[in-house]
Design a protein around this motif. Structure first.
Motif, PDB file in Angstrom:
ATOM      1  N   ASN A  59       0.821  -1.117  -0.109  1.00 19.93           N
ATOM      2  CA  ASN A  59      -0.123  -0.110   0.048  1.00 19.93           C
ATOM      3  C   ASN A  59       0.861   1.272  -0.158  1.00 19.93           C
ATOM      4  O   ASN A  59       2.028   1.090  -0.369  1.00 19.93           O
ATOM      5  CB  ASN A  59      -1.039  -0.047   1.146  1.00 19.93           C
ATOM      6  N   SER A  60       0.523   2.395   0.157  1.00 24.81           N
ATOM      7  CA  SER A  60       1.120   3.612  -0.091  1.00 24.81           C
ATOM      8  C   SER A  60       2.288   3.845   1.010  1.00 24.81           C
ATOM      9  O   SER A  60       3.302   4.256   0.619  1.00 24.81           O
ATOM     10  CB  SER A  60       0.183   4.851  -0.289  1.00 24.81           C
ATOM     11  N   LYS A  64       6.001   3.923   0.294  1.00 27.50           N
ATOM     12  CA  LYS A  64       7.022   5.207   0.446  1.00 27.50           C
ATOM     13  C   LYS A  64       8.319   4.693   1.341  1.00 27.50           C
ATOM     14  O   LYS A  64       9.432   5.059   1.255  1.00 27.50           O
ATOM     15  CB  LYS A  64       6.248   6.097   1.289  1.00 27.50           C
TER      16      LYS A  64
ATOM     17  N   THR B  18       2.877   9.184  -5.116  1.00 29.54           N
ATOM     18  CA  THR B  18       1.493   9.273  -4.968  1.00 29.54           C
ATOM     19  C   THR B  18       0.706   8.149  -4.943  1.00 29.54           C
ATOM     20  O   THR B  18      -0.237   7.923  -4.045  1.00 29.54           O
ATOM     21  CB  THR B  18       0.933  10.227  -5.994  1.00 29.54           C
ATOM     22  N   SER B  19       1.180   6.734  -5.850  1.00 32.53           N
ATOM     23  CA  SER B  19       0.631   5.579  -5.842  1.00 32.53           C
ATOM     24  C   SER B  19      -0.856   6.081  -6.016  1.00 32.53           C
ATOM     25  O   SER B  19      -1.754   5.317  -5.615  1.00 32.53           O
ATOM     26  CB  SER B  19       0.673   4.948  -4.579  1.00 32.53           C
ATOM     27  N   ALA B  20      -1.521   6.824  -6.856  1.00 33.63           N
ATOM     28  CA  ALA B  20      -2.803   6.980  -7.440  1.00 33.63           C
ATOM     29  C   ALA B  20      -2.754   7.093  -8.817  1.00 33.63           C
ATOM     30  O   ALA B  20      -1.607   7.664  -9.583  1.00 33.63           O
ATOM     31  CB  ALA B  20      -3.339   8.330  -6.866  1.00 33.63           C
TER      32      ALA B  20
ATOM     33  N   GLU C  53      -0.634   8.697   7.860  1.00 33.00           N
ATOM     34  CA  GLU C  53       0.285   8.321   6.765  1.00 33.00           C
ATOM     35  C   GLU C  53       1.323   9.505   6.615  1.00 33.00           C
ATOM     36  O   GLU C  53       2.547   9.396   6.005  1.00 33.00           O
ATOM     37  CB  GLU C  53      -0.268   8.012   5.422  1.00 33.00           C
ATOM     38  N   ASP C  57       5.947  10.827   4.949  1.00 31.05           N
ATOM     39  CA  ASP C  57       6.447  12.077   4.206  1.00 31.05           C
ATOM     40  C   ASP C  57       7.263  12.841   4.693  1.00 31.05           C
ATOM     41  O   ASP C  57       8.406  13.457   3.984  1.00 31.05           O
ATOM     42  CB  ASP C  57       5.005  12.832   3.545  1.00 31.05           C
TER      43      ASP C  57
END
Lengths: 110, 161, 84
Positions: A59-60, A64, B18-20, C53, C57
């Motif tokens: 997943n995101s 990352k 972004t993974s979109a 999340e 970042d």
């Protein structure tokens, strides 16, 4: 299952971080401290990131964390290299029991 | 040509971050990647034709496990030296010689040397590297070159030169 | 998970000890460089622990902030101008 494997990798990373910080406090001069701290803390933080990737999957958050790994591997040794060069040009001597210093000899010739 | 390579790299990084996959994210990413490629195209890639040779990527895949293994060995080496009560270290700065030509290869060699057991690159001057070694085994230049550099030099020459 | 984050925070205090009792200026800079990488690890673990999340970042941005700060400090050490 993924949770357990990820947790084990994170624990290994934290152990490497601990060794690096003990080296930072214990070793005698700037270059030795830089060496121990950079190696151990870089691989330890990369271990934490990889463990998070295994825990989270694709997943995101996991992706990352995976993107962080090459950036850490590129930036941390470069910063260490710049600091070592800066410290030597600043005039920090090596530890008194050091064996040889070829860089100091070549700096006089230039 | 240089700008196309940078555009592809920047756009892939945008996709990963972004993974979109809807059209709004994609169009903004295209715009930003185009801007980056237009502004910094000249300084990122030096020889763009090397980026399209599959052989180099295969050698890179061969290089990665060797590098990781050396990295893990380096950590246990540092752990032994730090946790030992008398600290068995004999530090010193030695000089070695490399045969790599391009800048990128030299950067990768210096980074690899920093992550391998007991060595830290201090400065680079033309084809000579100055290396801080935590346990000096040889002060001679040829001997030190054989011990430190030759593990990676052959593979890095295949990847970058 | 809480214990691991606590261990990393204690390690940050090790680095701060080196900043406080540095002996030379480069020692303090080395400690600051290592502190940046440790904070990246803490941010990543907090992102998983609190399920927010945006913290990862911050970790991703902190890598580059620490890198550029260290490069600027190293340039200052070697006695050159920043814009070289």
């Amino acid at each position: 299952m993924n949770e357990i494997i990820g947790m084990i990798i994170i624990v290994v990373g934290v152990v490497f971080d601990t060794i690096g910080c003990i080296g930072l406090v214990r070793l005698p001069d700037v270059y030795n401290r830089l060496q121990a701290a950079t190696k151990c803390v870089t691989l330890g933080t990369c271990g934490i990131m990889f463990g998070i990737f295994i825990m989270q999957g694709f997943n995101s958050l996991g992706i990352k964390a995976l993107v962080c790994i090459p950036f850490i591997f590129l930036t941390a040794p470069t910063a260490a290299h710049a600091l070592a060069r800066g410290a030597h040009l600043f005039g920090v001597k090596l530890w008194e029991k050091s064996v040889c210093d070829k860089y100091e000899e070549d700096k006089k010739e230039m | 040509m240089k700008r196309i390579v940078l555009f592809i790299v920047a756009f892939l990084l945008w996709l990963l971050l972004t993974s979109a996959l809807d059209w709004q994210h994609l169009s903004i990413g295209m715009g930003v990647a185009f801007l980056v490629a237009f502004l910094f195209g000249n300084i990122f890639v030096q020889q763009p034709e090397k980026c399209f040779q599959i052989k180099r990527y295969l050698w890179f895949c061969y290089y990665l496990p060797i590098f990781l293994w050396e990295c893990i060995k380096a950590n246990f080496d540092v752990a032994y030296r730090v946790l030992h009560p008398r600290m068995p270290i004999h530090p010193g700065i030695v000089k070695v010689r490399t045969q790599l030509k391009s800048d990128m290869a030299k950067v990768c060699l210096a980074n690899s040397i920093t992550m391998t057991p007991g060595t830290l690159s201090v400065d680079i001057k033309d084809e000579y590297l100055y290396i801080h070694w935590i346990n000096v085994r040889s002060q001679d230049m040829a001997e030190a070159t054989k011990l430190i550099v030759s593990r990676f030099e052959r593979i890095l020459a295949k990847i970058f030169d | 998970m809480e214990i691991l984050i606590l261990i990393l925070v204690v390690l940050c205090f090790f680095c701060l000890y080196r900043v406080w009792r540095g002996l030379t200026i480069p020692d303090r800079m080395v400690a600051i460089d290592i502190l940046a990488i440790l904070v990246v690890g803490i941010c990543a673990l907090l992102a998983v622990y609190t399920k927010r999340e945006f913290l990862i970042d911050i970790a991703l941005a902190w890598i580059f902030l620490g890198f550029i700060g260290t490069l600027a400090l190293a340039k200052y050490l070697s006695g050159r101008k920043f814009n070289e």
